[in-house]
Design a protein around this motif. Structure first.
Motif, mmCIF file in Angstrom:
data_model
loop_
_atom_site.group_PDB
_atom_site.id
_atom_site.type_symbol
_atom_site.label_atom_id
_atom_site.label_comp_id
_atom_site.label_asym_id
_atom_site.label_seq_id
_atom_site.Cartn_x
_atom_site.Cartn_y
_atom_site.Cartn_z
ATOM 1 N N ALA A 361 0.632 -1.312 0.119
ATOM 2 C CA ALA A 361 -0.083 0.043 0.066
ATOM 3 C C ALA A 361 0.915 1.270 -0.029
ATOM 4 O O ALA A 361 0.532 2.007 -0.773
ATOM 5 C CB ALA A 361 -1.131 0.025 0.998
ATOM 6 N N PRO A 362 1.799 1.582 0.910
ATOM 7 C CA PRO A 362 2.646 2.694 0.756
ATOM 8 C C PRO A 362 3.197 3.005 -0.555
ATOM 9 O O PRO A 362 3.094 4.033 -1.065
ATOM 10 C CB PRO A 362 3.866 2.557 1.918
ATOM 11 N N GLN A 363 4.003 1.865 -0.901
ATOM 12 C CA GLN A 363 4.470 2.143 -2.462
ATOM 13 C C GLN A 363 3.417 2.541 -3.542
ATOM 14 O O GLN A 363 3.450 3.466 -4.283
ATOM 15 C CB GLN A 363 5.242 1.040 -2.893
ATOM 16 N N TRP A 364 2.159 1.919 -3.352
ATOM 17 C CA TRP A 364 1.135 2.073 -4.510
ATOM 18 C C TRP A 364 0.604 3.348 -4.405
ATOM 19 O O TRP A 364 0.010 4.099 -5.175
ATOM 20 C CB TRP A 364 0.019 0.978 -4.375
ATOM 21 N N ILE A 365 0.524 3.769 -3.029
ATOM 22 C CA ILE A 365 -0.103 5.098 -2.832
ATOM 23 C C ILE A 365 0.820 6.381 -3.379
ATOM 24 O O ILE A 365 0.465 7.300 -3.960
ATOM 25 C CB ILE A 365 -0.103 5.438 -1.396
ATOM 26 N N GLU A 366 2.369 5.905 -3.147
ATOM 27 C CA GLU A 366 3.159 6.867 -3.661
ATOM 28 C C GLU A 366 3.078 7.126 -5.229
ATOM 29 O O GLU A 366 2.952 8.153 -6.048
ATOM 30 C CB GLU A 366 4.839 6.350 -3.452
ATOM 31 N N GLU A 367 3.095 5.717 -5.806
ATOM 32 C CA GLU A 367 2.901 5.931 -7.266
ATOM 33 C C GLU A 367 1.501 6.291 -7.862
ATOM 34 O O GLU A 367 1.723 7.104 -9.254
ATOM 35 C CB GLU A 367 2.710 4.277 -7.937
ATOM 36 N N SER A 368 0.405 6.416 -7.123
ATOM 37 C CA SER A 368 -0.967 6.798 -7.493
ATOM 38 C C SER A 368 -0.833 8.375 -7.645
ATOM 39 O O SER A 368 -1.274 9.070 -8.464
ATOM 40 C CB SER A 368 -1.973 6.376 -6.520
ATOM 41 N N VAL A 369 -0.141 8.894 -6.341
ATOM 42 C CA VAL A 369 -0.066 10.376 -6.329
ATOM 43 C C VAL A 369 0.738 10.954 -7.582
ATOM 44 O O VAL A 369 0.362 11.805 -8.234
ATOM 45 C CB VAL A 369 0.444 10.718 -4.989
ATOM 46 N N GLU A 370 1.959 10.104 -7.773
ATOM 47 C CA GLU A 370 2.761 10.659 -8.744
ATOM 48 C C GLU A 370 2.122 10.769 -10.405
ATOM 49 O O GLU A 370 2.178 11.454 -10.899
ATOM 50 C CB GLU A 370 3.949 9.695 -8.989
ATOM 51 N N SER A 371 1.428 9.687 -10.531
ATOM 52 C CA SER A 371 0.491 9.463 -11.682
ATOM 53 C C SER A 371 -0.504 10.633 -11.707
ATOM 54 O O SER A 371 -0.605 11.019 -12.751
ATOM 55 C CB SER A 371 -0.212 8.005 -11.789
ATOM 56 N N ILE A 372 -1.205 10.783 -10.649
ATOM 57 C CA ILE A 372 -2.069 11.679 -10.631
ATOM 58 C C ILE A 372 -1.560 13.192 -11.122
ATOM 59 O O ILE A 372 -2.065 13.895 -12.089
ATOM 60 C CB ILE A 372 -3.012 11.855 -9.439
ATOM 61 N N LEU A 373 -0.427 13.558 -10.602
ATOM 62 C CA LEU A 373 0.162 14.840 -10.852
ATOM 63 C C LEU A 373 0.604 14.969 -12.267
ATOM 64 O O LEU A 373 0.558 15.940 -12.907
ATOM 65 C CB LEU A 373 1.225 15.024 -9.686
ATOM 66 N N ARG A 374 1.313 13.787 -12.765
ATOM 67 C CA ARG A 374 1.643 13.742 -14.230
ATOM 68 C C ARG A 374 0.619 13.800 -15.116
ATOM 69 O O ARG A 374 0.613 14.611 -15.948
ATOM 70 C CB ARG A 374 2.263 12.482 -14.280
ATOM 71 N N GLN A 375 -0.563 13.285 -14.883
ATOM 72 C CA GLN A 375 -1.683 13.483 -15.814
ATOM 73 C C GLN A 375 -2.324 14.915 -15.722
ATOM 74 O O GLN A 375 -2.793 15.385 -16.804
ATOM 75 C CB GLN A 375 -2.955 12.656 -15.380
ATOM 76 N N ILE A 376 -2.309 15.708 -14.705
ATOM 77 C CA ILE A 376 -2.821 16.976 -14.314
ATOM 78 C C ILE A 376 -1.769 17.838 -15.136
ATOM 79 O O ILE A 376 -2.217 18.756 -15.919
ATOM 80 C CB ILE A 376 -2.888 17.390 -12.899
ATOM 81 N N THR A 377 -0.616 17.480 -15.164
ATOM 82 C CA THR A 377 0.645 18.325 -15.887
ATOM 83 C C THR A 377 0.024 18.338 -17.311
ATOM 84 O O THR A 377 0.394 19.323 -18.109
ATOM 85 C CB THR A 377 1.817 17.820 -15.476
ATOM 86 N N GLY A 379 -2.709 17.843 -18.981
ATOM 87 C CA GLY A 379 -3.931 18.474 -19.011
ATOM 88 C C GLY A 379 -3.477 20.229 -19.093
ATOM 89 O O GLY A 379 -4.174 20.667 -19.844
ATOM 90 N N LEU A 380 -2.779 20.583 -18.168
ATOM 91 C CA LEU A 380 -2.345 21.863 -18.303
ATOM 92 C C LEU A 380 -1.621 22.322 -19.335
ATOM 93 O O LEU A 380 -1.614 23.456 -19.970
ATOM 94 C CB LEU A 380 -1.417 22.189 -16.881
ATOM 95 N N LYS A 381 -0.495 21.422 -19.891
ATOM 96 C CA LYS A 381 0.098 21.781 -21.161
ATOM 97 C C LYS A 381 -0.652 21.701 -22.161
ATOM 98 O O LYS A 381 -0.625 22.758 -23.143
ATOM 99 C CB LYS A 381 1.324 20.619 -21.330
ATOM 100 N N MET A 382 -1.816 20.834 -22.352
ATOM 101 C CA MET A 382 -2.631 20.913 -23.640
ATOM 102 C C MET A 382 -3.492 22.232 -23.380
ATOM 103 O O MET A 382 -3.788 22.868 -24.445
ATOM 104 C CB MET A 382 -3.551 19.653 -23.274
ATOM 105 N N ALA A 383 -4.165 22.628 -22.367
ATOM 106 C CA ALA A 383 -4.746 23.765 -22.286
ATOM 107 C C ALA A 383 -3.856 25.160 -22.488
ATOM 108 O O ALA A 383 -4.470 26.097 -23.299
ATOM 109 C CB ALA A 383 -5.306 24.257 -20.763
ATOM 110 N N ASP A 384 -2.777 25.078 -22.145
ATOM 111 C CA ASP A 384 -1.634 26.109 -22.467
ATOM 112 C C ASP A 384 -1.379 26.029 -23.862
ATOM 113 O O ASP A 384 -1.447 27.388 -24.688
ATOM 114 C CB ASP A 384 -0.258 25.898 -21.709
ATOM 115 N N GLN A 385 -1.228 25.057 -24.591
ATOM 116 C CA GLN A 385 -0.933 25.096 -26.182
ATOM 117 C C GLN A 385 -2.157 25.462 -26.770
ATOM 118 O O GLN A 385 -2.162 26.501 -27.875
ATOM 119 C CB GLN A 385 -0.470 23.718 -26.517
ATOM 120 N N LYS A 386 -3.278 24.992 -26.467
ATOM 121 C CA LYS A 386 -4.469 25.502 -27.086
ATOM 122 C C LYS A 386 -4.682 27.131 -26.808
ATOM 123 O O LYS A 386 -5.226 27.649 -28.026
ATOM 124 C CB LYS A 386 -5.736 24.615 -26.402
ATOM 125 N N ASN A 387 -4.568 27.688 -25.591
ATOM 126 C CA ASN A 387 -4.748 29.030 -25.404
ATOM 127 C C ASN A 387 -3.691 29.756 -26.128
ATOM 128 O O ASN A 387 -4.103 30.794 -26.807
ATOM 129 C CB ASN A 387 -4.524 29.178 -24.014
#
Length: 402
Positions: A361-377, A379-387
């Motif tokens: 569980a500790p390792q998988w929580i780490e990986e999940s948070v990292e993955s979430i933040l990478r996915q958000i990034t 999305g932010l890059k796509m929004a910046d490119q579109k704008n």
């Protein structure tokens, strides 16, 4: 980007502080310089006492008491002082929690809250003015009868002989309740209880039917336990004139809420409301760009006062997006979308045994948070490119969006 992480614990696996630590490590894996703040949250269950004692700079008192299956265990409660007021903090999970019930002994007809009463007695012995009790992560369903016996309540049969109830299945043996030996010192202290406000003792939504199966009860045992708690409610009404069958919080921790109401004069509070007196999070949520919360299981019960939805409720006041990570996604999890959680994800990505899941569980929580933040990034890059593209086109001869 500023990320606030406000997890609860993963029951029988990690406490809230351990989950928060793993989430923080996951954020660092994504970006060592990201602005984060970890705020472990407690809901009355595991970690309740230690968290409050830490905040209030109090101390832990260790005591040998009766565990949920009747054996002696070493448990604890906390003490802190503010001015001339000494307060004890008792966490039922530390003395009668599900984690303390071996899997082969999980039968809520036979477990007891007697040790909770023993901790209350010890707090009275050392001299306190106030007691705070956290109800959560319980392994019992005795309606608080075991606790009551430790405090001096006597259950009598038809012949007026004392019956040692101790557990849920023995409630039906009692014909009356004798309060003459109840510890009089309870009148001199105030008792506040953090509990699930929507849990009730009796009926189709009573604690036996809703939570009995989670504590190991079969369908037949659920019926027996439900009938025993109905009988118990009748006895309480006859002896105290209190009808606590459907009182908010009466079903908390296998009915411990009912016993506290009936025999100690306690006041029951929605757990998040009481806990917010100790942990201030609203201002911090308001300053965030993103909130990540966590819970061991996300399902139809999560909206009923559990931490992820309470955190989301505050975040929505400020328009802050909320993502929840969880161990398991259960029945009715989608209900949480309507309660302010914008997305949720399980840390378990493939079939695995419970033992391995708890270990990893500790390792998988780490990986999940990292993955979430990478996915958000992304999305932010796509929004910046579109704008940026829209701005470039608007400066051309033909102004049109792309």
């Amino acid at each position: 980007m500023k990320v606030i992480m406000i997890p609860s614990g993963f029951k029988e696996c990690l406490d809230a502080e351990e989950v928060a630590c793993a989430m923080g490590e996951g954020a660092k894996r994504f970006d060592p310089f990201i602005k984060t703040e970890m705020i472990p949250m407690i809901d009355g269950g595991e970690g309740f006492t230690k968290a409050i004692v830490k905040i209030k700079k109090g101390e832990l008192i260790y005591k040998d008491v009766t565990g949920p299956v009747g054996e002696r265990i070493n448990s604890y409660y906390g003490i802190f002082a503010e001015g001339h007021t000494r307060t004890a903090v008792i966490e039922m999970a530390a003395v009668a929690g599900l984690k303390l019930v071996p899997r082969h002994q999980r039968n809520p007809l036979k477990t007891t809250t007697y040790g909770v009463g023993e901790l209350i007695l010890d707090a009275l012995n050392v001299g306190v003015d106030k007691i705070i009790i956290g109800c959560g992560d319980s392994g019992t369903s005795d309606g608080g009868a075991g606790m009551a016996e430790a405090l001096g309540v006597r259950f009598l049969d038809d012949q007026q002989h004392v019956v040692k109830v101790r557990c849920g299945e023995n409630l039906v043996k009692a014909a009356t309740i004798d309060l003459t030996h109840l510890d009089k010192r309870l009148c001199d202290v105030s008792i506040d209880v953090a509990c699930n406000w929507k849990n009730v003792l009796c009926g189709e939504r009573g604690v036996a039917r809703v939570f009995g199966p989670q504590k190991g009860a079969s369908a037949e045992q659920v019926d027996r336990l439900s009938m025993a708690l109905e009988h118990y409610a009748d006895l309480i009404e006859k002896s105290t004139a209190m009808d606590i069958r459907h009182s908010p919080g009466s079903g908390a921790s296998g009915g411990l809420g009912a016993g506290l109401l009936a025999f100690t004069g306690a006041k029951l509070h929605p757990r998040f409301d009481l806990i917010m007196d100790f942990i201030q999070i609203e201002e911090k949520i308001a300053s965030a760009d993103l909130v990540i919360t966590a819970e061991g299981s996300l399902d139809f019960q999560t909206p009923d006062g559990k931490i992820p939805c309470e955190v989301a409720r505050i975040a929505k006041k400020y328009g802050i997006p909320v993502i929840a990570i969880t161990g398991t996604i259960g029945r009715g999890a989608a209900l949480n979308y309507d309660r302010g959680i914008d997305a949720y994800v399980s840390i378990i990505q493939k079939p695995v045994t419970l033992e391995k899941a708890m270990f990893k569980a500790p390792q998988w929580i780490e990986e999940s948070v990292e993955s979430i933040l990478r996915q958000i990034t992304i999305g932010l890059k796509m929004a910046d490119q579109k704008n940026a593209g829209e701005r470039i086109v608007s400066y051309g001869k033909e102004s049109r969006p792309i």
